[in-house]
Motif scaffolding. Structure first.
Motif, short mmCIF file in Angstrom:
data_model
loop_
_atom_site.label_atom_id
_atom_site.label_comp_id
_atom_site.label_asym_id
_atom_site.label_seq_id
_atom_site.Cartn_x
_atom_site.Cartn_y
_atom_site.Cartn_z
N LEU A 5 0.83 -1.20 0.00
CA LEU A 5 0.00 0.00 0.00
C LEU A 5 0.87 1.25 0.00
O LEU A 5 2.00 1.25 0.48
CB LEU A 5 -0.88 0.04 1.25
CG LEU A 5 -2.11 -0.86 1.33
CD1 LEU A 5 -2.68 -0.81 2.73
CD2 LEU A 5 -3.16 -0.44 0.32
N VAL A 6 0.32 2.34 -0.52
CA VAL A 6 0.94 3.65 -0.38
C VAL A 6 -0.17 4.70 -0.32
O VAL A 6 -1.15 4.64 -1.09
CB VAL A 6 1.92 3.95 -1.55
CG1 VAL A 6 1.22 3.91 -2.90
CG2 VAL A 6 2.61 5.29 -1.35
N PHE A 7 -0.08 5.60 0.66
CA PHE A 7 -1.03 6.70 0.76
C PHE A 7 -0.52 7.89 -0.05
O PHE A 7 0.66 8.23 0.00
CB PHE A 7 -1.21 7.14 2.22
CG PHE A 7 -1.80 6.08 3.11
CD1 PHE A 7 -3.02 5.51 2.82
CD2 PHE A 7 -1.12 5.65 4.24
CE1 PHE A 7 -3.57 4.52 3.64
CE2 PHE A 7 -1.65 4.68 5.07
CZ PHE A 7 -2.88 4.11 4.77
N ILE A 8 -1.45 8.53 -0.80
CA ILE A 8 -1.07 9.66 -1.66
C ILE A 8 -2.04 10.81 -1.40
O ILE A 8 -3.24 10.68 -1.65
CB ILE A 8 -1.10 9.28 -3.15
CG1 ILE A 8 -0.22 8.07 -3.43
CG2 ILE A 8 -0.68 10.47 -4.01
CD1 ILE A 8 -0.32 7.55 -4.86
N LEU A 90 -3.04 8.07 9.26
CA LEU A 90 -3.07 6.71 8.70
C LEU A 90 -1.67 6.10 8.65
O LEU A 90 -1.48 4.92 8.97
CB LEU A 90 -3.69 6.74 7.30
CG LEU A 90 -5.19 7.03 7.24
CD1 LEU A 90 -5.62 7.27 5.80
CD2 LEU A 90 -5.98 5.88 7.86
N ALA A 91 -0.70 6.91 8.25
CA ALA A 91 0.68 6.41 8.17
C ALA A 91 1.22 6.05 9.55
O ALA A 91 1.94 5.06 9.71
CB ALA A 91 1.56 7.44 7.49
N LEU A 92 0.87 6.85 10.56
CA LEU A 92 1.31 6.55 11.92
C LEU A 92 0.71 5.25 12.44
O LEU A 92 1.37 4.47 13.14
CB LEU A 92 0.94 7.70 12.86
CG LEU A 92 1.87 8.92 12.86
CD1 LEU A 92 1.26 10.06 13.66
CD2 LEU A 92 3.24 8.56 13.41
N LYS A 93 -0.54 5.01 12.09
CA LYS A 93 -1.22 3.79 12.55
C LYS A 93 -0.69 2.54 11.84
O LYS A 93 -0.64 1.46 12.44
CB LYS A 93 -2.73 3.91 12.31
CG LYS A 93 -3.44 4.84 13.27
CD LYS A 93 -4.94 4.86 12.97
CE LYS A 93 -5.68 5.79 13.93
NZ LYS A 93 -7.14 5.83 13.63
N THR A 94 -0.33 2.69 10.58
CA THR A 94 -0.04 1.50 9.76
C THR A 94 1.42 1.34 9.38
O THR A 94 1.84 0.24 9.01
CB THR A 94 -0.86 1.58 8.46
OG1 THR A 94 -0.44 2.74 7.71
CG2 THR A 94 -2.35 1.67 8.75
N LEU A 268 11.39 9.91 10.27
CA LEU A 268 10.03 9.80 10.80
C LEU A 268 9.69 8.35 11.10
O LEU A 268 10.39 7.43 10.66
CB LEU A 268 9.02 10.36 9.78
CG LEU A 268 9.20 11.81 9.31
CD1 LEU A 268 8.15 12.13 8.25
CD2 LEU A 268 9.10 12.77 10.48
N PRO A 269 8.58 8.09 11.81
CA PRO A 269 8.16 6.70 12.04
C PRO A 269 7.70 6.00 10.76
O PRO A 269 7.49 4.79 10.75
CB PRO A 269 6.99 6.85 13.02
CG PRO A 269 7.14 8.19 13.63
CD PRO A 269 7.78 9.04 12.58
N PHE A 270 7.48 6.74 9.70
CA PHE A 270 7.11 6.20 8.40
C PHE A 270 7.85 6.99 7.33
O PHE A 270 8.38 8.08 7.60
CB PHE A 270 5.59 6.30 8.17
CG PHE A 270 5.04 7.69 8.35
CD1 PHE A 270 5.04 8.60 7.31
CD2 PHE A 270 4.53 8.08 9.58
CE1 PHE A 270 4.56 9.89 7.48
CE2 PHE A 270 4.04 9.37 9.77
CZ PHE A 270 4.05 10.27 8.73
N LEU A 271 7.89 6.47 6.13
CA LEU A 271 8.57 7.17 5.03
C LEU A 271 7.62 8.17 4.40
O LEU A 271 6.49 7.83 4.04
CB LEU A 271 9.03 6.16 3.98
CG LEU A 271 9.74 6.72 2.75
CD1 LEU A 271 11.02 7.45 3.13
CD2 LEU A 271 10.06 5.60 1.76
N ARG A 272 8.09 9.42 4.26
CA ARG A 272 7.32 10.44 3.54
C ARG A 272 8.13 10.92 2.35
O ARG A 272 9.30 11.26 2.47
CB ARG A 272 6.99 11.60 4.47
CG ARG A 272 6.20 12.73 3.76
CD ARG A 272 7.12 13.85 3.35
NE ARG A 272 6.44 14.85 2.53
CZ ARG A 272 6.86 16.10 2.42
NH1 ARG A 272 7.94 16.51 3.06
NH2 ARG A 272 6.24 16.94 1.63
#
Length: 304
Positions: A5-8, A90-94, A268-272
């Motif tokens: 998945l990727v959020f955009i 969403l990125a923090l949760k997943t 960050l805790p996720f990649l941005r």
């Protein structure tokens, strides 16, 4: 094998964000490598050619229509801000990567949003330092300071800030598969101050920081005159350049890059990741926007 998945987020709805997102979603490389979830204002996306088969859509609805000439607006600021807020949650949760299309800093200001841009918001919401860096193939650079007036640089450029930024940069490059990254550290002043003739930052801040890093076994060289540093990096002498201020990085990057550049917020805790350009209101709605940087941003997020 399940695709990741990727959020955009689609950026300012009156800018080129919706267009470059749709064009990226239509790119076969993106379709083959990930499952995109788009977060944005639906009308601007549909005007740009969005259809349901391209991606799942999390709608950011507006109380009134966005109309008129593409430009900074308070409504555009609120919509783009809400999309990014949703993406961060969403990125923090997943732990799923977040790719962000360009927002307008002026739109955010008009909307009364107390953040200069993405990086400052990401720091506030994640509690992480967040290093601003850019990649275009083998060209990699990072910033010690970001959206700071040149007149304020001597005040904000501290030894602690240089040390922290260098360590974050090395860690980010290691995550990209470079086990022992060679870092060229740019000087602030012309000719690296020529031993104090054109400023004191090199002698008082940068050289002591480099010495401390070298004593810890880190391959950091500098402070280097900017022109020499960029030439050496392009020739492969360094794996990345640590730049002291915004244009010192972006000017060299955009001249030296042979492929589309991407902007990364490391640490960050996720990649941005985001494209390395702005909202381009002057060509928005004309179907002229080049999506290659957005395509590169999505592919980078998926592969890293």
């Amino acid at each position: 094998m399940t695709k990741p998945l990727v959020f955009i987020t689609t950026g300012d709805p009156l800018g080129i964000g919706p267009e470059i997102v749709v064009k990226a979603l239509q790119d076969k490389r993106v379709q083959h490598t990930c499952i995109p979830v788009v977060i944005g204002e639906p009308c601007s996306l549909k005007q740009a050619g969005f259809t349901d088969p391209l991606a799942s859509l999390l709608s950011i609805d507006t109380p009134c229509k966005l109309t008129g000439k593409p430009r900074p607006t308070a409504l555009g600021g609120r919509v783009s801000f809400q999309a990014v807020e949703t993406g961060i949650k969403l990125a923090l949760k997943t732990g799923v990567p977040l790719v962000t299309a360009p927002i307008s800093k002026q739109s955010w200001a008009l909307a009364g949003i107390p953040f200069t841009g993405h990086t400052e918001l990401l720091r506030a919401r994640t509690g992480a330092d967040g290093l601003m860096m850019f990649c275009a193939g083998n060209i990699r650079c990072a910033l010690v300071t970001e959206h700071v007036a040149v007149a304020d640089l001597p005040r904000v450029l501290t030894r602690a800030r240089v040390l922290k930024s260098t360590r974050h940069f090395i860690a980010a490059l290691q995550k990209q598969g470079i086990s022992n990254p060679r870092i060229g550290l740019c000087a602030l002043n012309p000719h690296a101050s020529d031993n104090g003739r054109f400023g004191t930052e090199e002698n008082n801040v940068l050289t002591p920081a480099v010495c401390m890093l070298q004593k810890q076994g880190l391959p950091v060289t500098g402070p280097l005159p900017t022109d020499a540093a960029w030439l050496a990096h392009v020739r492969g002498q360094y794996d990345g350049l640590l730049c002291m201020y915004h244009d010192q990085a972006l000017l060299g990057l955009k001249l030296a890059a042979q492929e589309a550049a991407v902007h990364i917020t490391a640490g960050l805790p996720f990649l941005r990741v985001s494209p390395a350009h702005g909202t381009a209101f002057d060509i928005a709605g004309q179907h002229k926007a080049d999506p290659q940087s957005m395509v590169s941003a999505v592919l980078f997020a998926v592969k890293n």
